[in-house]
Design an enzyme around this catalytic site. Sequence first.
Site, short mmCIF file in Angstrom:
data_model
loop_
_atom_site.label_atom_id
_atom_site.label_comp_id
_atom_site.label_asym_id
_atom_site.label_seq_id
_atom_site.Cartn_x
_atom_site.Cartn_y
_atom_site.Cartn_z
N ARG A 35 0.73 -1.16 0.06
CA ARG A 35 0.10 0.07 0.04
C ARG A 35 0.90 1.25 -0.11
O ARG A 35 0.36 2.36 -0.51
CB ARG A 35 -0.87 0.03 1.23
N GLY A 380 -10.28 -8.81 -1.65
CA GLY A 380 -9.45 -9.29 -0.67
C GLY A 380 -8.88 -10.57 -1.50
O GLY A 380 -7.50 -10.69 -1.59
N SER A 382 -9.66 -12.80 -3.73
CA SER A 382 -9.00 -13.09 -5.08
C SER A 382 -7.62 -12.57 -5.45
O SER A 382 -6.88 -12.90 -6.13
CB SER A 382 -10.05 -12.79 -6.38
N GLY A 403 -13.37 -4.15 0.40
CA GLY A 403 -14.54 -3.53 0.74
C GLY A 403 -15.11 -2.66 -0.25
O GLY A 403 -16.09 -2.42 -0.93
#
Length: 670
Positions: A35, A380, A382, A403
């Site tokens: 990230r 998430g 996959s 989400g």
Amino acid sequence: MIKTVKTVDLKDKQVIMRVDFNVPMKDGVVQDDTRIVAAIPTIKYIISQGAKTLTLMSHLGDPAGDAEKARAKAEKDGKSFDLEKYIKGKHRMAPVAAHLQKKLGKAAAVVFAGEDGCYNKKAFISAQKPGTVIMLENTRFHKEETSKDAASRDKLAKALAEYGSVFVNDAFGTAHRDQASTASIAKFVPVSVAGLLMEKEVNYLEPIVTDPVKPLIAIIGGAKVSSKIAVLESLLKNSAALVIGGGMAYTFLKAQGKKIGKSLVEDDQIVTAKKILEAAKKAGVDIVLPVDHVGAEKFDSAAKPVAVAAVNIPDKLMGMDVGPKTLAKYREVLSRAKTIVWNGPVGVFEFDAFAKGTEEVAKLVAASTARGVITVVGGGDSVAAVNKFGLASKMSHVSTGGGASLELLEGKKLPGIEVTRGRDYYIAGNWKMHMTRSEAGNLAKALVKSLKGGKHKYLAAPSFTAIETVGGILKGSNIALGAQNCAAEEQGAHTGEVSVLQLKDLGVNVIILGHSERRHVYKEDDALINKKVKLALKHGFEVILCIGETLDEREKGKVEAVCKRQTEKGLAGITPEELSKITIAYEPVWAIGTGKTATPDDAQAVHKFVRGVIEKLYGSQAARQMVIQYGGSVKPENAAQLMAMEDIDGALVGGASLKAETFTPIAKFS
Ligand code: PEP
């Protein structure tokens, strides 16, 4: 359309940016920096544009909630718990800032703003050398960040807004959260835009719901139907086929009367599964369910895989993965796709013995990318799967949001994205009392051709007699059908009037109300116009509400007073939700049909004023999103100059809308 950081001048500006640095931490060390790395292109871009300072904010876990869980676990395990040490190792942003510095190297200096939180950092930020990146402490140390109370969120948001005149949201992973640093802050800064990561996410995910390159094939897996109902319903609208795999497939198979042995099932979702199957049948969407399986006697990584060559699963087995016949079917279905979206594994891929199905799907999707198919992996598990099989780089896009990507695919509006949305240009043609039916039909045909692929929103408003003809021609095109007026009553003894019900029956989408000719020639007043606006909204129409001063009013210096009154009275009783269906057209009466156009600066001044009126009535977000068209002798020669003004979002065109040769260049201005 979202507005991105590339559209604003950043030179010497202070920028405040929300990033998603919610990375896994252990004892103050970043465990996975995906990230952080994903935000670097935006950080480098902002610095390269000469920004004075770039202040970053992010959450990092949930300090209060996570600490309580860790304390309870330690207590249960009979271990001691040091809260200070725990917080320092897991939730403090200083090590993340240090990690970012390593990644940025010489590109920019990174300073940490201190453990005392996110308030009162203005002086600290302003004291930094030009081009410095400042990392704030974890926003979730402040309860205001996630508060359900808007006023509480606003308190933190206002403080954060002090640190920049441009807000950049690059935190796609938290875009579905309506929080102080993700959305509320946009109320208090002059400009809110999306970062480069956010732009990429939206550009790949949003068209899947709104306008995919077809055929679209969706692969939806995962354990539970209940968590995927909304996404299945949303994807049904555009997909040629829905591949349903993973644990949720067994609920669907049971709904079809198949035997599923001991497989995972949600009995309370059987009815929902039946409804989805029924809806798919109606919509002509193929539902692809497993036709064979790999089973096991128990849910265990060491369980022995047993091939189940048919759709029915023996009583003593549970389905853990899909079998070879199913994979052959997947191969055939995916070969038809021009776009593939994949959310959720098709088997228990965490256990190696049951990972083959998901690995094969990953390989099939990767091979599709190589064939030129747009392939998007969202969400998430996959994403974890494509990473596990080393295939992430072979997809067109792998989403960074779990989400958030699911909600976007569900067709929801995400608060963190909505605040970065610019207004779409909206060009409308008002054909007034001109043209026969066949002439209007010919113009409509020409416009359907010439505006195909046009980037803006379009409307054609023929006279009542031509609505049906023109509506038939516009069907399926990118031009909406408008009416130029409606009666203030729903129906009844109103000789010569046309009702909203009749307009609905003709397929009209938008009604122009309060046009200057209605106000000044036919003496409609603000109260009557407001009544029509309410009636039109009640029946699901969009409305263009026209306002504008006469020459006499302009000469007497009453422009603002007139526009304020007409706006306020025209919108009286309109709720904030209804407001999103309204466009305002500022049409100075002296400019309509006269060949005299307001100068771009004069028009801009009034548009800005009207936006201010909306802000007072409905708040800054609604004001920012309100589309305000200019009308009054708009021509191909002046369209681009007018539209270049900050608050002019399109045009309502009269005379120049009567010919495709003059309307097209206005509608396709660049
Ligand atoms: C109008 O009728 O809304 C209008 C703006 O007309 P024109 O473009 O001819 O001035």
